[in-house]
Design an enzyme around this catalytic site. Structure first.
Site, PDB file in Angstrom:
ATOM      1  N   LYS A  37       2.705  -8.745  42.180  1.00 25.15           N
ATOM      2  CA  LYS A  37       1.883  -7.997  42.222  1.00 25.15           C
ATOM      3  C   LYS A  37       1.296  -8.062  41.364  1.00 25.15           C
ATOM      4  CE  LYS A  37       5.304  -5.178  38.950  1.00 25.15           C
ATOM      5  NZ  LYS A  37       3.791  -4.942  38.657  1.00 25.15           N
ATOM      6  N   THR A  38       0.977  -8.457  40.210  1.00 20.20           N
ATOM      7  CA  THR A  38       0.039  -8.174  38.965  1.00 20.20           C
ATOM      8  C   THR A  38      -0.999  -9.130  39.065  1.00 20.20           C
ATOM      9  OG1 THR A  38       1.808  -8.216  37.347  1.00 20.20           O
ATOM     10  CG2 THR A  38      -0.606  -8.825  36.410  1.00 20.20           C
ATOM     11  N   ASP A 221      -0.105   1.005  39.880  1.00 16.37           N
ATOM     12  CA  ASP A 221       1.074   0.050  39.189  1.00 16.37           C
ATOM     13  C   ASP A 221       2.764   0.715  38.993  1.00 16.37           C
ATOM     14  OD1 ASP A 221       2.252  -2.888  39.297  1.00 16.37           O
ATOM     15  OD2 ASP A 221       2.004  -2.721  36.327  1.00 16.37           O
ATOM     16  N   GLU A 222       3.962   0.004  39.842  1.00 17.86           N
ATOM     17  CA  GLU A 222       4.824   0.595  39.527  1.00 17.86           C
ATOM     18  C   GLU A 222       4.805   1.874  39.910  1.00 17.86           C
ATOM     19  OE1 GLU A 222       7.412  -1.306  38.295  1.00 17.86           O
ATOM     20  OE2 GLU A 222       6.500  -3.112  37.253  1.00 17.86           O
ATOM     21  N   GLN A 252      13.113  -0.855  42.628  1.00 14.61           N
ATOM     22  CA  GLN A 252      13.619  -1.431  41.458  1.00 14.61           C
ATOM     23  C   GLN A 252      12.969   0.723  40.629  1.00 14.61           C
ATOM     24  OE1 GLN A 252      12.075  -4.966  39.491  1.00 14.61           O
ATOM     25  NE2 GLN A 252      10.898  -4.894  41.210  1.00 14.61           N
ATOM     26  N   ARG A 597      15.565 -11.256  37.172  1.00 13.39           N
ATOM     27  CA  ARG A 597      15.320 -11.514  35.733  1.00 13.39           C
ATOM     28  C   ARG A 597      15.907 -12.276  35.795  1.00 13.39           C
ATOM     29  NH1 ARG A 597      11.875  -8.295  35.769  1.00 13.39           N
ATOM     30  NH2 ARG A 597      12.663  -7.283  37.838  1.00 13.39           N
TER      31      ARG A 597
END
Length: 721
Positions: A37-38, A221-222, A252, A597
């Protein structure tokens, strides 16, 4: 031109490229864990600029950490030869701070207003309660702080705060006085940055329209972690014409306790004109079995927007599951595995132990220390939150703003200079009578004795540093303040003060490398930076070390090997969430974060008995283990049946526990600790506690489906076995 465009898109998959090359109009990008995503966000910014759809100064990009904002700008600079200085890229709080600095007068703030971090805010509340004569036992300062911040985050001023009874009515009055105190002192807390920015944009039509016309492309973002006020701020800046590119993952969303509203993602589809929805499902982090486990788990949540992670990397190892008799055995198993992996070439820093609660780390740390394994607890006390740093910053805040009463009270007698509580009461009384700050009152009154001498020296030093701030560099000023204030000599005298002195020296080093893009003087900009950075944390560099952290702290990180410990009902998922369907869904999202993770190996562990908060706790296997298909798992210990997966610890472990924890109840009581029982309504469970007998007795049961409940023995109606 075409070559440059193709270079931007090189390496993107079909969905990523589709998101990057969208024309104007709003879009919701559902970006799964490890889906890049970044890269999509930064490439989208570069695409817009490269295709002349917007100038760099016409972009507003919002992140949730300063680290993420810096990474975004660094990546953008690598993609395009542009100057990113002056671009509005940062956190919600950072961008609101920038807006208020630029329009301080319109926001009814002094030009050099200071920011209160969480601890400074708490100190200000304590000071207010003392001045109001409020009993802190009846109205705990932290409770007041939570009341104020939660109301601000909902967009409510004191007069609009919800009141239910006499206590909340009093808290509302304290909130009102707190607002007055902050306004008088020229300080704002974190929640105030957002609230005052929203109020400014609502109130000032000209200003609002100016920014709506400037920022035609807004990237977030987020997005799943936005709260109500942040969402409103975005809507105000977007207006009716801006294109909003919101990137998030509803699976998330794990910060409900901070006010995050995952429902904002659904609301976005309504408020922004049926935006384009793109799902980024290809994962570049984990092997297939790990992703399949995450997918199977999260499907148990209701109302998801839906996506399914996949990878081209292959299935990889099965999910390893280990069920230990005790938490000591669980820790021993994990540490032995860590040592084996380390001996065969896996770096300690590529491994992490995750847990739901900080209290779980004690046994793990004890075992790691005994085994000589180097480890680091990630998410410890942050640099700008350390006591010695906060004292140094308080001196500097007084140099920048002599109306800052909170900073005055923190350091007027630290290091001790003979100015006791009675002397401070005299100063406070004089300040009230003269309608001036405590520092100004200290300059105006005459005080004799040791207190008078100490106060005179304190005031003259602040005044001298204020003059020197115009003549020396920021680093030189800070070095002067920490030395002449007596902080360095004070901590050198402490038994373990060397670390504190080194931290003070690091503050000078931080000032040496400080660069800002504001119109503020260096000192004011540095103080604002310190307050905003207090919420960020980076793992310390240095020797190779195993990482220990809560699952919340692990968000955004990844490791080759991950151990998720403490997977028991009541611990993960946590007790507090078991009686709340929404809470349990957030716990499941937290487990989803924990699973994703891991890159290569994932191990899930639980203990049948655990020493926690000073008591032995008996737990059933977490539902989250059960929700992962057995075909994906490898049980390292025999899997026990659902109706009989409780057993006592080994006799060796049991011997170390106090006798009363395993005492046999009186004959009139048919239940004992550790028994498997079934209730007609609540289903199967394990008895945790037995108190009394007969009509006066009661039993505490950890039920698999509904969590921990107390039942009166007279009406328990539990079947044993």
């Amino acid at each position: 031109m075409r070559r440059v465009v193709m270079e931007l898109l090189s390496g993107l998959n079909q969905e990523q490229a589709q998101a990057v090359t969208l024309n104007s109009g709003s879009a919701l990008i559902l970006a799964g864990a490890g889906s890049g995503k970044t890269r999509v966000l930064t490439t989208r910014m570069a695409w817009l600029i490269q295709n002349s759809m917007v100038s760099p100064h016409g972009i507003l990009a919002v992140t949730f950490t300063n680290k993420a904002a810096k990474e975004m700008l660094t990546r953008l600079s690598a993609l395009l030869p542009i100057n990113t200085r002056g671009m509005w890229v940062g956190t919600f709080h950072g961008l609101c701070h920038r807006l208020l600095r630029t329009h301080a007068q319109e926001a009814n703030l002094p030009p050099l207003f200071q920011i209160l971090d969480s601890q400074d805010q708490l100190s200000a509340i304590k000071r207010l309660l003392r001045s109001m004569g409020v009993n802190e036992e009846q109205y705990p300062p932290k409770q007041i702080q939570q009341f104020i911040n939660s109301n601000k985050e909902e967009g409510r001023r004191a007069q609009e705060a919800s009141v239910y009874d006499a206590i909340t009515r009093s808290m509302r009055d304290i909130y009102a006085q707190y607002e007055s105190q902050c306004q008088q002192e020229g300080v704002v807390d974190f929640a105030e940055l957002l609230l005052r920015s929203v109020e400014l944009l609502k109130r000032n039509t000209v200003l609002r329209e100016h920014y709506q016309q400037r920022f035609m492309h807004i990237l977030v973002d987020e997005f799943q972690d936005t709260n109500r006020l942040q969402y409103l701020w975005l809507k105000l800046l977007a207006g009716e014409h801006a294109s909003v590119f919101a990137v998030g993952d509803d699976d998330q969303s794990i910060y409900g306790f901070r006010g995050a509203e995952v429902a904002n993602m659904r609301q976005f589809e309504t408020d922004f004109g049926q935006p384009v929805v793109i799902r980024l499902e290809q994962n570049y982090r984990s092997f297939g079995n790990i992703l399949d486990a995450a997918n199977a788990l999260i499907k148990n949540n209701q109302g998801r927007m839906g996506k399914n992670l996949w990878t081209e990397a292959g299935a990889g190892e099965p999910i390893r599951i280990y069920e230990a008799p005790t938490d000591q055995d669980e820790a021993r198993f994990i540490v032995e595995n860590v040592k084996e992996l380390s001996a065969t070439g896996t770096a300690l820093s590529d491994m992490a132990i995750l847990y739901r609660s900080n209290a779980q780390s004690r046994v793990l740390e004890q075992m790691l220390f005994a085994s000589g394994v180097s480890y680091r607890v990630y998410g410890g006390l942050r640099f700008f939150e350390r006591m010695e740093i906060k004292h140094a910053l308080a001196y500097l805040r007084l140099v920048a703003n002599q109306n800052d009463d909170g900073s005055f009270l923190r350091v007027v007698n630290f290091p001790p200079r003979g100015i006791g509580p009675k002397s401070i009461e005299i100063i406070q009384s004089s300040a009230v009578q003269r309608s001036m700050s405590l520092f100004q009152a200290s300059s105006a009154i005459e005080m004799t004795g040791k207190a008078g001498t100490g106060l005179m020296q304190f005031v003259s030093r602040i005044e001298r540093w204020r003059e020197m701030a115009q003549e020396v560099s920021l680093a030189e000023l800070i070095a002067m303040v920490i030395e002449e204030s007596g902080l360095v000599s004070h901590f050198k005298q402490e038994k373990e003060g060397l670390d504190r002195v080194e931290n003070l020296e690091e503050l000078v080093a931080a000032a040496n490398g400080f660069d800002h893009q504001t119109d503020l003087d260096d000192l004011s900009a540095f103080l604002s930076h310190a307050s905003l950075e207090a919420g960020d944390h980076e793992a310390e560099v240095g020797s190779d070390a195993l990482q220990l952290m809560t699952v919340h702290a692990a968000k955004g990180l990844e490791f080759n090997v991950v151990f998720v410990s403490g997977l028991e009902e009541g611990l993960f998922p946590h007790d507090n969430a078991l009686n709340d369907a929404t809470g349990c869904e957030e716990e499941r999202r937290l487990m989803y974060v924990a699973i994703t993770r891991a890159r290569q190996r994932l191990t899930l562990t639980r203990a049948e008995s655990r020493m926690l908060h000073g008591q032995v706790r008996y737990g059933m296997r977490s539902r989250f283990i059960e929700e992962i298909p057995e075909s994906l798992c490898k049980y390292l210990t025999p899997k026990k049946k659902v109706d009989s997966f409780f057993s006592f610890p080994s006799s060796q472990s049991t011997a170390s526990l106090s006798q009363n924890q395993f005492s046999t109840p009186k004959s009139s009581n048919p239940y004992r600790v550790g028994q498997n029982v079934t209730h007609a309504k609540f289903g199967p469970g394990v008895i945790l506690t037995v108190e009394g007998s007969g009509e006066e007795g009661r039993v505490q049961v950890n039920f698999r489906e509904v969590g921990v409940k107390w039942l009166a023995l007279a009406y328990a109606k539990l079947s044993v076995g």
